[in-house]
Structure formats: structure tokens, C-alpha cells
Enzyme design. Structure first.
Site, mmCIF file in Angstrom:
data_model
loop_
_atom_site.group_PDB
_atom_site.id
_atom_site.type_symbol
_atom_site.label_atom_id
_atom_site.label_comp_id
_atom_site.label_asym_id
_atom_site.label_seq_id
_atom_site.Cartn_x
_atom_site.Cartn_y
_atom_site.Cartn_z
ATOM 1 C CG HIS A 36 -2.094 -1.028 0.957
ATOM 2 N ND1 HIS A 36 -3.206 -0.768 0.198
ATOM 3 C CD2 HIS A 36 -2.197 -2.315 1.350
ATOM 4 C CE1 HIS A 36 -3.973 -1.854 0.164
ATOM 5 N NE2 HIS A 36 -3.379 -2.813 0.848
ATOM 6 C CB THR A 37 4.343 1.886 -0.393
ATOM 7 O OG1 THR A 37 4.617 0.624 -1.006
ATOM 8 C CG2 THR A 37 4.521 1.778 1.102
ATOM 9 N N GLY A 126 -7.683 -13.725 -7.548
ATOM 10 C CA GLY A 126 -8.144 -13.078 -6.303
ATOM 11 C C GLY A 126 -7.326 -13.457 -5.084
ATOM 12 N N GLY A 128 -4.035 -12.138 -4.469
ATOM 13 C CA GLY A 128 -2.959 -11.194 -4.152
ATOM 14 C C GLY A 128 -1.690 -11.454 -4.932
ATOM 15 C CB SER A 130 -0.340 -9.473 -9.832
ATOM 16 O OG SER A 130 -0.098 -8.603 -8.796
ATOM 17 C CB SER A 131 -4.698 -13.459 -11.516
ATOM 18 O OG SER A 131 -5.705 -12.797 -10.786
ATOM 19 C CG ASP A 176 -0.464 -5.529 -8.656
ATOM 20 O OD1 ASP A 176 0.338 -5.411 -7.712
ATOM 21 O OD2 ASP A 176 -1.695 -5.558 -8.496
HETATM 22 C C1 GLA Z 1 -2.850 -4.446 -5.066
HETATM 23 C C2 GLA Z 1 -2.747 -3.290 -6.045
HETATM 24 C C3 GLA Z 1 -1.335 -2.693 -6.038
HETATM 25 C C4 GLA Z 1 -0.880 -2.371 -4.613
HETATM 26 C C5 GLA Z 1 -1.149 -3.537 -3.663
HETATM 27 C C6 GLA Z 1 -0.898 -3.192 -2.231
HETATM 28 O O1 GLA Z 1 -2.022 -5.501 -5.475
HETATM 29 O O2 GLA Z 1 -3.078 -3.719 -7.340
HETATM 30 O O3 GLA Z 1 -1.279 -1.567 -6.874
HETATM 31 O O4 GLA Z 1 -1.490 -1.193 -4.159
HETATM 32 O O5 GLA Z 1 -2.476 -4.017 -3.767
HETATM 33 O O6 GLA Z 1 0.464 -2.947 -2.006
#
Ligand code: GLA
Length: 389
Positions: A36-37, A126, A128, A130-131, A176
Site C-alpha cells: 500500500h505504498t 483473487g 494477491g 496479480s492475476s 503489479d
Molecule cells: C494491489 C494493487 C497494487 C498495490 C497492492 C498493495 O495488489 O493492485 O497496486 O497497491 O495491492 O500494495
């Protein structure tokens, strides 16, 4: 040729007749630290994973795109334009990622040509990893390849992010897509989300990266994600800066004293400021080969995501807590947006087999309704061509 490449070629032949002309691939990613940065113009430290999206393609003589997936039913067809209608049937929503890429490329002035695309993906959905970015980046490569247009990895990532923001409607950052587009095999990378600069970071010798899927899917994630992002933006505004990247802990304290930041907003901002510092520290210790220090920073990151940013859940906290009791685990945290999905742990090689076995068994016992999946992963290469022969 591996089995998945053969699958995608066979799917192409079966669906469209004839042979595909070219292939492309794009991986998912795991973020080791820096969560979340990205949308705060900050730092992340991801690597690409072996799970990826493969596309076999052939050009057409018209402006039609047809797309078929080994994992979904039916063929989706659309005409290239600057205004492509979204899916009306829920079962065809997956193809909105493809349509969004086509529309964004047209809007960016790229002269696309029609093409047939057959794809397969093994990035869990879904979770985390990055599909969606893997599908977007692979699609960008496929559409650009068909059109004979070359773009840099950073440009492709930016366009793919725009497709997700503007067409699909998730207000994600660049983490991602940039990971998928630009990763280097065998390495993690420090990502500066302000400049998009990537600096390779060697993974320490003697340790493995272990991803553990809690089996909990991210319900309502988009609204909760967009809400966190809005809170960060409001925090930056209250601080008089464009992004939280430019804020310090002392500045947050002063703003809170002056009544410009309420307690909840302050906690969100504190996570971001601390996480940016941890991520840069993590990069430094990786370069120094200090896996123990890296693991400690991962642990601190999880605690902050749980307590101040509040994006974990019982399953993520439970998986992390179990991992940390197991021999050889140097650090463990949630990865990705949170609210479900995966954890990532750093584990000494000698303990990896037992770690995978015991984490699976103990998590199953603690969360009987969930089906976990644990993978030991290497750092894969970023997106590029896929050899079809
Ligand atoms: C998801 C979002 C990213 C990023 C992360 C948290 O993967 O797609 O852009 O914000 O959450 O770090």
C-alpha cells in the site's frame, strides 16, 4: 515445449483453425515488502513468480479481436475502438481486462490490428498474486505484437494500469503491472513508484520464498481498497503534499497536534511512512545478504498492515502466526492488497519441506473451512515473447 504452451496452441487451433503466429507471456508477482505504498508514490520490493499467463496469437485482416481462455467458457469477440462495450454477462467479465487494454491502446494513439488470442493462466485468481496484471500485461504484449509496435516495459505497465483504473474500475497503483512487465529472473527489485526506477535486489543465498494461499478470497476488496487509497490521498492533502511519500512521522505528529489529521487517518498515514522506510531498509539488508534482518522487517510490515492500516483478516493473521512458530522461518507477512489471499515467508532452505508440510497441516486444523495452497517460488523473468516451437 512445456505442457501449458502445448495447451494454448491446441486451444488456438481448436477454436480458430490454423496455427498461431506468435506467443507472449506475462507473470504474476509476489511483493516481499512495501505494501500500500505504490499509490503513495513510495517504494515496493517485488519479484515475478513462475505462475503466468500465456497467449498464442495470430493477426487478422479486419478490426475484430476474438479471445478464448482455457480456464473460461466461450469465445469473446469485439471490435477495436476507443469505446469498447463491457461484458453484459458476468461469465464474460474476465475478458474486460482484454477489452480495456485494447481501448486504452487505441486512446493512446496506437494503430491496432484485429487478432485471434488463445490464452491460459495459472496465477490463482483473487489471491494477491496479480492475476489481473498478468492478464493485462500479456494482452498488451499480444496486441502490440500483432500490430508490430514496440513499447518499453514501463510504458506497457503504465498502459496496463490505466486499463485497470479506467476500464475495469480498480484504482490500483503501478506495483503489479510494473513487476509483471519488467522483472528480472533470479532477482527481486526495489521499485520507486515515483520515478518507476527499478534496482535489482539479489535474493539471499540459502533461503526460499514461500507463498501460502489462505484460500480466503478477497470479498469486497475493490471498495475497501479504493477506500484505503482515498484515505491516503486525504491524508496527503491534509499535510499539504501531493503524495504521502513526502511526509515524515514528525510531520504527521504535528498535523495531528494541530487537529488537521484525525486518529484514524493518522494511523493509515503512519503505516505508509513506516512501510516506505522499512522497504528501503529491506533493500539495503538484501544487498548486504542479511536474510535475518530482512525477515524482521517483513514481520514488522505485517504488524503494521494489521494494526494501523487494517487490511488483514483472521486467515492472514493466522497463517502468519503459524509460519513464525515453524523452524527456519525468518519472517512472514501478508502480500498484495490484503483482506484475504496470500502470505509470503522467508524460510531457510534446509527447513522448507517441513515448513510447507506443517504450515499446511496446522492452518487446515485452525481454519477447517479453508483450502490452503503453499508454493515455493523462484524469481521469474518479466513479460516477453513465448516460443511456440
Ligand atoms: C494491489 C494493487 C497494487 C498495490 C497492492 C498493495 O495488489 O493492485 O497496486 O497497491 O495491492 O500494495
Amino acid at each position: 515445449m512445456d505442457a501449458r504452451t502445448a495447451t494454448v496452441i491446441a486451444l488456438f487451433r481448436r477454436t480458430f483453425g490454423g496455427a498461431p503466429q506468435q506467443g507472449v507471456r506475462a507473470p504474476g508477482r509476489v511483493n516481499l515488502i512495501g505494501e500500500h505504498t505504490d499509490y503513495n508514490d513510495g517504494f515496493c520490493l517485488p519479484m515475478a513468480i513462475q505462475q503466468d499467463v500465456l497467449i498464442a496469437l495470430a493477426k487478422r485482416a479486419d478490426q475484430t479481436v476474438r479471445v478464448v481462455s482455457a480456464e473460461q467458457d466461450g469465445v469473446v469477440e469485439f471490435t477495436i475502438s476507443a469505446d469498447i462495450p463491457k461484458a453484459t454477462l458476468p461469465a464474460q467479465r474476465w475478458a474486460d481486462y482484454v477489452k480495456g487494454c485494447a481501448q486504452i491502446l487505441v486512446q493512446a494513439g496506437v494503430r491496432l490490428v484485429g487478432c485471434d488470442l488463445a490464452l491460459t493462466g495459472d496465477v490463482p485468481l483473487g489471491s494477491g498474486l496479480s492475476s489481473s496484471a498478468a492478464l493485462e500485461v500479456a494482452t498488451m504484449h499480444a496486441l502490440l505484437t500483432a500490430a508490430g509496435v514496440t513499447k518499453s516495459g514501463a510504458e506497457i505497465a503504465t498502459l496496463a494500469q490505466r486499463a485497470e483504473n479506467r476500464y475495469v474500475g480498480t484504482n490500483c497503483g503501478i506495483l503489479d503491472q510494473l513487476s509483471s512487465a519488467c522483472a528480472t529472473a533470479g532477482q527481486a527489485m526495489l521499485m520507486d513508484c515515483r520515478t518507476l526506477a527499478l534496482t535489482p535486489a539479489p535474493l539471499p543465498a540459502g533461503v526460499s520464498v514461500v507463498i501460502a494461499d489462505t484460500g480466503k478470497r478477497r470479498g469486497l476488496v475493490d471498495s475497501a481498497y479504493n477506500e484505503r487509497r482515498a484515505q491516503c490521498e486525504a491524508g496527503a492533502k491534509a499535510m499539504g503534499v501531493s503524495h504521502l511519500r513526502d511526509v515524515t512521522m514528525h510531520g504527521l505528529w504535528q498535523a495531528a497536534q494541530a487537529g488537521r489529521l484525525d486518529a484514524a487517518a493518522r494511523r493509515r498515514c503512519e503505516h505508509v511512512v513506516a512501510e516506505n522506510g522499512r522497504t528501503q531498509a529491506a533493500f539495503a539488508v538484501l544487498r548486504a545478504g542479511d536474510a535475518v534482518a530482512f525477515g524482521q522487517l517483513m514481520d514488522q510490515s505485517h504488524a503494521d498492515l494489521r494494526d494501523r492500516f487494517e487490511v488483514t483478516c483472521a486467515e492472514l493473521d493466522g497463517m502468519v502466526a503459524i509460519a513464525r512458530t515453524l523452524p527456519g522461518c525468518l519472517g512472514s507477512r501478508m502480500t498484495g492488497a490484503g483482506f484475504g489471499g496470500c502470505t509470503v515467508s522467508l524460510v531457510q532452505d534446509a527447513h522448507v519441506d517441513a515448513f510447507v508440510r506443517d504450515l499446511t497441516a496446522q492452518y487446515r486444523a485452525a481454519f477447517p473451512a479453508m483450502t490452503p495452497a503453499v508454493y515455493v517460488t523462484n524469481a521469474a523473468a518479466g513479460a516477453g515473447p513465448l516460443a511456440l516451437s
